[in-house]
Scaffold this motif. Structure first.
Motif, PDB file in Angstrom:
ATOM      1  N   LEU A 133     -13.226   0.245  -6.286  1.00  0.00           N
ATOM      2  CA  LEU A 133     -13.057  -0.383  -4.966  1.00  0.00           C
ATOM      3  C   LEU A 133     -12.666   0.653  -3.921  1.00  0.00           C
ATOM      4  N   ARG A 186     -13.595   5.918   4.682  1.00  0.00           N
ATOM      5  CA  ARG A 186     -12.390   5.122   4.875  1.00  0.00           C
ATOM      6  C   ARG A 186     -11.235   5.982   5.345  1.00  0.00           C
ATOM      7  N   THR A 221     -11.262   0.643  -0.162  1.00  0.00           N
ATOM      8  CA  THR A 221     -10.627  -0.328   0.732  1.00  0.00           C
ATOM      9  C   THR A 221     -10.743   0.068   2.192  1.00  0.00           C
ATOM     10  N   ALA A 243      -8.771  -6.355  -4.377  1.00  0.00           N
ATOM     11  CA  ALA A 243      -8.115  -5.551  -5.406  1.00  0.00           C
ATOM     12  C   ALA A 243      -8.155  -6.277  -6.756  1.00  0.00           C
ATOM     13  N   ARG A 268       0.846  -1.192   0.000  1.00  0.00           N
ATOM     14  CA  ARG A 268       0.000   0.000   0.000  1.00  0.00           C
ATOM     15  C   ARG A 268       0.878   1.237   0.000  1.00  0.00           C
ATOM     16  N   ALA A 286     -10.407  -5.306 -10.178  1.00  0.00           N
ATOM     17  CA  ALA A 286      -9.774  -5.111 -11.491  1.00  0.00           C
ATOM     18  C   ALA A 286     -10.408  -6.024 -12.521  1.00  0.00           C
ATOM     19  N   ILE A 288      -1.739  -4.792  -7.241  1.00  0.00           N
ATOM     20  CA  ILE A 288      -2.448  -6.035  -7.565  1.00  0.00           C
ATOM     21  C   ILE A 288      -3.299  -5.862  -8.828  1.00  0.00           C
ATOM     22  N   MET A 289      -3.877  -4.677  -8.980  1.00  0.00           N
ATOM     23  CA  MET A 289      -4.665  -4.416 -10.194  1.00  0.00           C
ATOM     24  C   MET A 289      -3.781  -4.439 -11.439  1.00  0.00           C
ATOM     25  N   GLU A 345      -4.683   2.902  -0.391  1.00  0.00           N
ATOM     26  CA  GLU A 345      -5.703   2.219  -1.191  1.00  0.00           C
ATOM     27  C   GLU A 345      -5.538   0.708  -1.278  1.00  0.00           C
ATOM     28  N   ASN A 346      -4.356   0.219  -1.082  1.00  0.00           N
ATOM     29  CA  ASN A 346      -4.145  -1.237  -1.060  1.00  0.00           C
ATOM     30  C   ASN A 346      -4.609  -1.929  -2.332  1.00  0.00           C
ATOM     31  N   GLN A 347      -4.410  -1.358  -3.465  1.00  0.00           N
ATOM     32  CA  GLN A 347      -4.958  -2.013  -4.646  1.00  0.00           C
ATOM     33  C   GLN A 347      -4.168  -1.863  -5.923  1.00  0.00           C
TER      34      GLN A 347
END
Ligand SMILES: Cc1cc2nc3c(=O)[nH]c(=O)nc-3n(C[C@H](O)[C@H](O)[C@H](O)COP(=O)(O)OP(=O)(O)OC[C@H]3O[C@@H](n4cnc5c(N)ncnc54)[C@H](O)[C@@H]3O)c2cc1C
Ligand SMILES: Nc1ncnc2c1ncn2[C@@H]1O[C@H](COP(=O)(O)O)[C@@H](O)[C@H]1O
Lengths: 263, 330
Positions: free
Chosen positions: B117, B135, B119, B107, A119, B111, A130-131, A125-127
């Motif tokens: 998303l 958040r 989180t 995640a 992150r 996608a 991986i996306m 956002e933690n994403q």
């Protein structure tokens, strides 16, 4: 072996966060910008592989011009080349938008491994990493606290609640890094490193260079966006307990039991 | 047309993890406000046997895939299976767990679905027929309200464990269970080599109701025994500042803060921790904070509900005695 490390520039963790005039972003006028700590761990992990098995390390970043400083820091640590995607049209992208840009940039690079942070400690956002893996059609392993490469595979340790999981992926793969400073102790940029970094190749690209149009990313393409920000509730000023040791211990126990009701 | 609210459960070692019941409870509330049904996707080896229990939290129907391929979490197998089910259901809202595996899963799932998303949400609302999610950012130094653009479904939100209210289970209610008809992926690119459980079944910081943390003021690793004892009596777990972790006194998994775990226990006891901004970011949302520090000017006191200005080596033994006495009488 080629490793691409995704690096984001974020406000220094010392920063006191203030909400900006628009009410939905932060005040950035007095911020010191640094490399995201988890990305620094990812750079360190890549450089350890560069040391042990030999690897060319490319830093890939998306952000405004100032981001060059963070890329130079990574180059000074020992990375070989840098790519910055700097295009105002990327502003306001959501996680998926950012991942689209990075995945598009990745296409023009050779890689066996993509390393990134689990992150970014700005919007947490933690994403994005991986996306990128999903868009690039490669497997990923998340939250690694170690990384070894042998026989065309990457092996990592991943702490989950109450256990440590060891996982492997066939290359090419993406790994997101977690852990703490104590796990990675990322190397400092040495003075000769800093001198050398100035001469290392660092390319800047726009969306057009990546074959992306402005409406595919940025604010208008964002599926989710921040519409307001607020500060955490101020904690009521607490009290300092008075008396001798035993009196304080008794009073604290009583307060936690009777007032707070948490023990 | 997108329809329904769907939760994705987390199942480990024969049981749903508690966060699954939290998102089911939250999902029920959201579904009622939207006037939509509440569905669930439950993946895992052995999950079919317990799937109907989700009815106790308000889930109407559960789509299960119970297969040896799904024994342990892997994004490579879980994501395509869940994505295919969701593509068939086309729900408006998808709620997932912001646990370690849950964040990883969410995640990649978002996608794959081309979805937005949010989180680690701590609060969800319904507005204008869709979700609005609160958040933390900067590890809790600020909060953001997120909204999804008009007509983008599903709206995917992962929910922070231990924050949202969990309904008391109504054991008389069972959810309808259906085996989802989906193709299983090959899953041959990644592999779980081993899973090693933490010694002593230590509770993870993100799931603990009580955390007793130590910093540089603890002076050395041996003194953490005192904190272990206190945490043990309070049914909690031990955390640490980065200084304590950097000194090698505690494992990295214990680090609380902006570059460690962000925690929200009912009670956080900070012992010999000054309260640097990065540490405060990680624990300021705790319900009650106690600080034990010999420096009355330490910034940690600005966040502490109850402050003890004293040498911790003198105070903690006395406090432990008092807590023991309390526990033996009630
Ligand atoms: C990029 C970055 C990320 C960081 N991330 C984190 C993070 O995630 N988490 C984190 O914690 N820190 C983090 N830090 C470090 C942070 O800035 C502080 O250095 C750290 O939190 C200090 O730890 P401490 O409070 O244990 O130590 P100190 O600041 O040294 O404080 C020790 C305290 O103990 C008290 N004390 C000493 N002896 C006694 C005694 N006998 N009895 C009672 N009190 C005593 C002292 O009065 C003092 O207040 C980060 C720093 C950076 C640069
Ligand atoms: N703008 C960016 N440029 C390069 N890498 C990024 C960017 N944003 C996110 N990343 C990578 O994705 C990881 C997760 O970020 P996030 O999803 O924002 O928490 C980061 O640690 C980076 O490695």
């Amino acid at each position: 072996m080629n490793i691409v490390v995704l690096v984001k520039q974020v406000p220094d963790t010392e920063t006191k966060i203030k909400i900006g005039a628009d009410g939905k972003s932060i005040e950035t006028s007095e911020i010191k910008w640094v490399m995201n700590p988890y990305d620094e761990y990812a750079v360190e992990a890549a450089l350890r592989l560069q040391d042990s098995v030999g690897a060319s390390v490319t830093i890939l970043s998306m952000g405004p011009e100032r981001t060059v400083e963070s890329i130079r820091t990574a180059l000074a640590m020992g990375a070989d080349t840098g790519v910055l995607v700097d295009d105002p049209a990327t502003e306001g992208s959501d996680g998926l938008g950012k991942a689209k840009v990075l995945a598009a940039a990745l296409k023009s690079l050779e890689f066996d491994l993509v390393f990134c942070g689990h992150r970014a400690v700005d919007s947490d956002e933690n994403q994005v990493g991986i996306m990128v893996a999903e868009l690039a059609g490669i497997p990923h392993l998340g939250l690694a606290v170690s990384a070894e490469v042998t026989d065309g595979k990457v092996k990592v340790q991943r702490p989950i609640e109450g256990a440590k999981v060891t996982m492997e992926a066939i290359l090419p793969a993406l790994v997101t890094f977690g852990g703490a400073h104590a796990v990675w102790n990322p190397r400092y940029a040495s003075l000769p490193g800093i001198m050398k970094a100035k001469k290392k190749p660092l390319e800047t690209k726009t969306l057009a260079d990546l074959g992306l149009s402005a409406d595919e990313v940025g604010a208008q393409a964002a599926k989710v966006s921040v519409t307001a920000m607020e500060m955490p509730q101020e904690r009521q000023p607490g009290r300092k307990l008075e008396g001798d040791t035993v009196e304080k211990a008794k009073e604290l126990t009583r307060l936690l039991h009777e007032e707070a009701k948490v023990i | 047309m997108a329809q329904g609210v769907c939760i994705i459960t987390e199942f480990r070692e024969g049981a749903f993890r508690r966060v699954s019941f939290e998102i089911a409870s939250e999902g029920r509330r959201i579904a009622d406000e939207l006037g939509e049904p509440l569905l669930a996707v439950a993946l895992g080896e052995g999950v079919e046997a317990v799937a109907s229990d989700l009815g106790g939290y308000g889930v109407e129907k559960v789509y299960v895939v119970d297969d040896a391929l799904l024994k342990d979490y892997r994004a490579e197998t879980y994501v395509p299976v869940a994505a295919e089910i969701l593509q068939n259901l086309s729900p408006k809202v998808v709620l997932t767990a912001a646990s370690v595996d849950g964040k990883d899963f969410s995640a990649r799932l978002a996608a794959r679905l081309g979805a937005g998303l949010a989180t680690d949400c701590t609060e969800l609302k319904v507005e204008g027929g869709g979700l609005k999610a609160k958040r933390p950012m900067y590890a809790g130094k600020a909060f953001a309200w997120c909204e999804w653009s008009d007509g983008t479904w599903p709206q995917v939100a992962s929910c922070r464990p231990n924050v949202m209210d969990c309904l008391a289970a109504d054991a008389s209610k069972k959810a309808e269970v259906e085996k989802a008809d989906v193709a299983l992926p090959a899953g041959n690119l990644t592999q779980v080599v081993s899973i090693e459980k933490d010694a002593g079944g230590k509770l993870d910081l993100t799931e603990a109701e009580v955390i007793v943390s130590g910093g540089r003021g603890m002076k050395g690793p041996e003194n953490f025994a005192m904190l272990e004892e206190l945490a043990g009596i309070l049914g909690g777990t031990v955390g640490a500042s980065r200084s304590a972790v950097d000194s090698g006194w505690r494992p990295h998994a214990d680090q609380v803060g902006q570059t460690g775990k962000v925690v929200t226990p009912n009670l956080y006891v900070a012992c010999g921790i000054s309260g640097a901004i990065q540490h405060l970011a990680g624990m300021s949302s705790s319900k009650y904070i106690v600080a034990v520090n010999k420096d009355s000017e330490a910034p940690i006191f600005s966040k502490a509900d109850y402050g003890i200005v004293e040498d911790l080596f003198q105070f903690l033994p006395a406090f432990i005695e008092e807590v023991k006495t309390l526990k033996s009488t009630c």
